[in-house]
Structure formats: structure tokens, C-alpha cells
Scaffold this motif. Structure first.
Motif, short mmCIF file in Angstrom:
data_model
loop_
_atom_site.label_atom_id
_atom_site.label_comp_id
_atom_site.label_asym_id
_atom_site.label_seq_id
_atom_site.Cartn_x
_atom_site.Cartn_y
_atom_site.Cartn_z
N TRP A 73 0.84 -1.20 0.00
CA TRP A 73 0.00 0.00 0.00
C TRP A 73 0.87 1.25 0.00
O TRP A 73 2.04 1.20 0.33
N CYS A 122 2.78 3.77 8.61
CA CYS A 122 3.89 4.15 7.74
C CYS A 122 5.15 4.31 8.58
O CYS A 122 5.15 5.04 9.57
N CYS A 128 1.24 5.15 1.35
CA CYS A 128 0.80 6.08 2.39
C CYS A 128 0.23 7.35 1.74
O CYS A 128 0.87 7.96 0.89
N TYR A 130 -2.49 3.09 8.46
CA TYR A 130 -3.04 2.54 7.23
C TYR A 130 -4.57 2.60 7.27
O TYR A 130 -5.18 2.34 8.29
N ASP A 146 -5.92 4.02 1.52
CA ASP A 146 -4.54 4.04 1.09
C ASP A 146 -4.27 3.07 -0.07
O ASP A 146 -3.20 3.08 -0.65
N GLN A 147 -5.24 2.24 -0.42
CA GLN A 147 -5.01 1.26 -1.48
C GLN A 147 -5.02 1.90 -2.84
O GLN A 147 -5.63 2.78 -3.19
N THR A 194 1.06 -1.71 9.58
CA THR A 194 -0.21 -1.04 9.85
C THR A 194 -0.03 0.47 9.95
O THR A 194 -1.00 1.21 9.97
#
Length: 104
Positions: free
Chosen positions: A76, A92, A78, A99, A103-104, A90
Motif C-alpha cells: 500500500w 507508515c 501512504c 493505514y 490508502d489502497q 499497519t
């Protein structure tokens, strides 16, 4: 008591101990200071070892197996700083942002 883990590095055993403590399993580290006897004793017998009560053996081995399993998922990015992160994180590591699915 049953031995559930042993490694050449005390750091690896300490990590496994933390995994078990987090899972609520009491454990004991043995052979922390015996490395100097290597050569007089068999090598693997001088490695740090982690022991649990007999009744906790199955749960301890399960917790250690889960911790050792590769994390699945997709990397993912940030939203705060643009850092690319692996799925096991979980937060950054660069800016500390949490997360979120966005953020995807």
C-alpha cells in the motif's frame, strides 16, 4: 516444561518470546549465557531455548507458526507521504500515518 523454540541468535529467541507473551502464554528463556561452552558441548545445546508449560505447548507452537507465516495482501501507499509499504505494516514507517482502506 516443553521446549518450543531454539535458535542460534538470542534476538530470534527474544522475538519468539515476545510473540508468546503477546498471545498470553508464559514462557522461560534458557541458555542465554552458555554460548561460551560451545565446543565443549554440542553446538545446538548451547543455543538459547524457549520453554513453556506442558499444557501450553500446542498453543505456543500455533502462535509461533502464525507469526512465522508470510503476510498476505498487497503493498500500500501512504496517503500522507507517498511511501510504498508492505502489507504487514499497519503504520507508515516514514511518517507514522496509520493505514486505512483509502490508502489502497
Amino acid at each position: 516444561m516443553k521446549r518450543v523454540y531454539r535458535a542460534a541468535s538470542l534476538l530470534q529467541v527474544a522475538h519468539a518470546r515476545n510473540v508468546l507473551i503477546t498471545a498470553g502464554i508464559q514462557c522461560e528463556v534458557r541458555n542465554q549465557y552458555i554460548a561460551g561452552a560451545m565446543g565443549d558441548l554440542p553446538m545446538m545445546e548451547t543455543w538459547p531455548q524457549l520453554y513453556v508449560d506442558d499444557a501450553d505447548e500446542r498453543f505456543a507452537l500455533s502462535a509461533l507458526a502464525r507469526a512465522a507465516a508470510a503476510t498476505t495482501g498487497t503493498p500500500w501507499t501512504c496517503n500522507s507521504c507517498g511511501e510504498q509499504l508492505e502489507p504487514q505494516f499497519t503504520h507508515c514507517w516514514r511518517c507514522g500515518a496509520e493505514y486505512s482502506r483509502a490508502d489502497q
